[in-house]
Design an enzyme around this catalytic site. Structure first.
Site, mmCIF file in Angstrom:
data_model
loop_
_atom_site.group_PDB
_atom_site.id
_atom_site.type_symbol
_atom_site.label_atom_id
_atom_site.label_comp_id
_atom_site.label_asym_id
_atom_site.label_seq_id
_atom_site.Cartn_x
_atom_site.Cartn_y
_atom_site.Cartn_z
ATOM 1 N N GLY B 227 9.678 15.265 35.488
ATOM 2 C CA GLY B 227 9.808 13.658 35.478
ATOM 3 C C GLY B 227 8.431 13.145 34.951
ATOM 4 N N HIS B 228 8.312 12.168 34.940
ATOM 5 C CA HIS B 228 7.165 11.164 34.811
ATOM 6 C C HIS B 228 6.755 10.196 35.955
ATOM 7 C CE1 HIS B 228 4.079 8.212 32.748
ATOM 8 N NE2 HIS B 228 4.128 9.094 31.785
#
Lengths: 394, 394
Positions: B227-228
């Site tokens: 994820g970011h």
């Protein structure tokens, strides 16, 4: 003391990470990197955290040792200023979508006429040519489509992105290789040239032996966690307060690990009596080792295993790295003085050369901090600079 | 057509991966890389799989475009031959443990007297100086102690090694930068120099903004899967036959994704009505998206999302990369003809330069294939070569 690239001027219109990482290497090596930023807004990475006093630590990390000018390349007059900058430059670096520089009338063909010694380097997701050339990419796309993600992660979970933007950074490091090679070649033939670096190519180029495993043996390499395909034990193990790597490349090391664990019966266990058996039974083996490591701290494990000559290393977290005496002594943590933020510690330059000091001369620039001085260097009169500023070209 | 490093000779005594990767870049750029191998056994990587007819595909990947000679550096007469090789060389590359070259009487100080233009480059786990300099390292140690492993992996699992030997490869790419910079600098000042590259430094240098997140905001960055940290949705999602990356950097893209999923109510759901809320609720969000992606193939997802202008990319596995038309067109898959194995496909050269073709001229050498020709080039008579061979110096 001069540096390897003293006297070389790089006009850098790249933004975000891959291009700025490349020009950071060149700036650290002594090039005069003139970073060309969009007026008012600047490089988008100025909005990336962390922040101090509204200033981006992300931007500061990759833009130290550079100068910043503002210039609107979307406007005709900005393009003319740009051509004046190019006249005396050695390198142009850009990472716009394919065709953008052409659209602005700043194609390689045109700039080459202005300056035949110009090295024109582009970094894009998929390169200037090929069926995917126009496809939009960002870091995770390069990691995914370049194959690295398929190799990273645990076998029972989806593929994983590496925890740094390696798609960008790796291409930046390859691009600086290309630019340095072109600078050297220019010493021989007097000519500049075009360089085309693709983030996707560059990820594909670092997959170790994965390609030949498929082309020679038709195995499809996939995720194996932190283990080794043919050596056991070789893994990350959980201590009571962190993690360690333990690896045994041969029988003698394995026997010493068993002594350290006080499990001297294990080398005679037929599941573990040779590397091949240990590899086959690595899951059980790792459970046995984890049961032992969980009872000790990282420091205790390091001490015991070093005493027994078993390769061991702590998995270090960022806070301990920032305090690491080795990195400090190697000048890998550098304090820079930023005009708006005071003293900030950023990572140093890993290229250690006898005749090109690894010093960080100055912090990252404020937006447009060097616009006037750079334009004066190329012969612009103050009145012309003022005119350009009033017309929002700068 | 000549290449950027045509006319440059590299004496390469490095083994395994980090050094050979560095000299592969130099060889691909046109340098004459003379690989010095231990008589009879050769580079240890000749024993690393995959194999065809007993020949190592691992070795073939990183040693194309090089020549091989055998020479026993542990013997006095071998050291004398080595000094003769150094007389006309431009670059020496080594990755022995710190102090090994000194022990053999082949210190930088001595070789510099023989050839003051020599660039003497070392790659080691922790560099030539600093408290850890004598510590033994291998790839996983650099990844662990350099901080990368602490950032890679899922938050609920131990840290993960990247699925390629990035500790080695990354240092090799930085080392070739240093060597190219030194070659350029030598054009200006006529002097060789010492280069000291540490795998540990080089991993530390690619941690993106992790260092400033700690030094500026005192956050300790850690593992966040694929994820970011501040954009959602941005992750790997599971299709019926593989995996895709989907990323929405702004509201418009998010709304188009919802249309594609036929979930037009989601943008009004208060858990998901702005990027900040989506980031906070990213686990629930990812579950919703995964429930949709699981019903479609990778190809179907690519089609639907591209039609809706939502960034999407397949996670490609090694078999599909080897067939990839884009990589083929960009000469990133190259067929070489090996004397014992026939035609083998290996990864190509990602440095694409207008005036330095990215060609792979020849497959990796057999052990000692060029011993006679190289020693003749430095003026050795056939009788002397024969004497050295009989005395097991070669």
């Amino acid at each position: 003391m001069s540096k390897a690239l003293s006297g070389i001027r790089v006009i850098d219109v790249s933004r975000l990470l891959t291009g700025p990482y490349c020009s950071m290497i060149l700036a650290d090596l002594g090039a005069d990197v003139v970073k060309v930023e969009v007026p008012e807004r600047g490089d988008d990475s100025r909005t990336f955290g962390p922040f101090i006093n509204g200033e981006s630590g992300y931007y500061m990390t990759f833009n130290r040792n550079k100068r910043s000018i503002t210039l609107d390349l979307r406007k005709n007059e900005g393009q003319q200023v740009f051509c004046d900058l190019i006249k005396d430059a050695d390198v142009l670096l850009e990472n716009f979508a394919v065709g953008t520089m052409d659209k602005w009338g700043l194609s390689y063909e045109k700039l080459k006429e202005i300056n035949p010694r110009l090295i024109f380097a582009s970094i894009t997701g998929f390169g200037q040519v090929g069926p995917y050339a126009k496809r939009v990419a960002f870091d995770a796309v390069a990691q995914a489509m370049g194959g690295l993600m398929s190799l990273t992660g645990d076998p029972d979970r989806p593929p994983l992105r590496v925890g740094t933007s390696l798609g960008d950074i790796n291409a930046g490091i390859f691009a600086s290789n290309a630019i340095l090679a072109a600078l050297f070649q220019r010493e021989k033939n007097g000519r500049g040239q075009r360089i085309d670096i693709s983030m996707h190519d560059c990820i594909f180029a670092i997959l170790e032996n994965a390609i030949v495993r498929f082309t020679m043996e038709h195995n499809i390499p996939t995720r194996i966690g932190s283990g080794h395909p043919s050596v056991a034990p070789y893994n990350v193990f959980t201590a009571s307060d962190g993690y360690v790597i333990i690896a045994c490349a041969n029988e003698a090391t394995w026997q010493r690990l068993c002594q350290a664990m006080k499990r001297t019966e294990l080398p005679n266990d037929k599941r573990f009596n040779c590397n091949q058996q240990r590899s086959i039974n690595s899951k059980q083996l790792d459970e046995i080792i984890n049961a032992w490591t969980a009872t000790l701290t990282v420091a205790e494990l390091e001490l015991i295993l070093q005493q027994n000559s078993v390769p061991v290393a702590p998995v270090l977290s960022i806070d301990s790295l920032v305090a690491d005496p080795h990195l400090r002594e190697r000048n890998m943590l550098v304090e820079v003085d930023h005009p708006l933020c005071g003293k900030i510690t950023i990572p140093g330059n890993p290229i250690k050369m006898e005749l090109s000091p690894d010093t960080i001369e100055c912090s990252a620039p404020l937006l447009g901090q060097h616009t006037d001085v750079v334009l004066k260097e190329i012969g612009y009169a103050p009145a012309k600079i003022e005119y350009l500023r009033q017309n929002k070209i700068l």
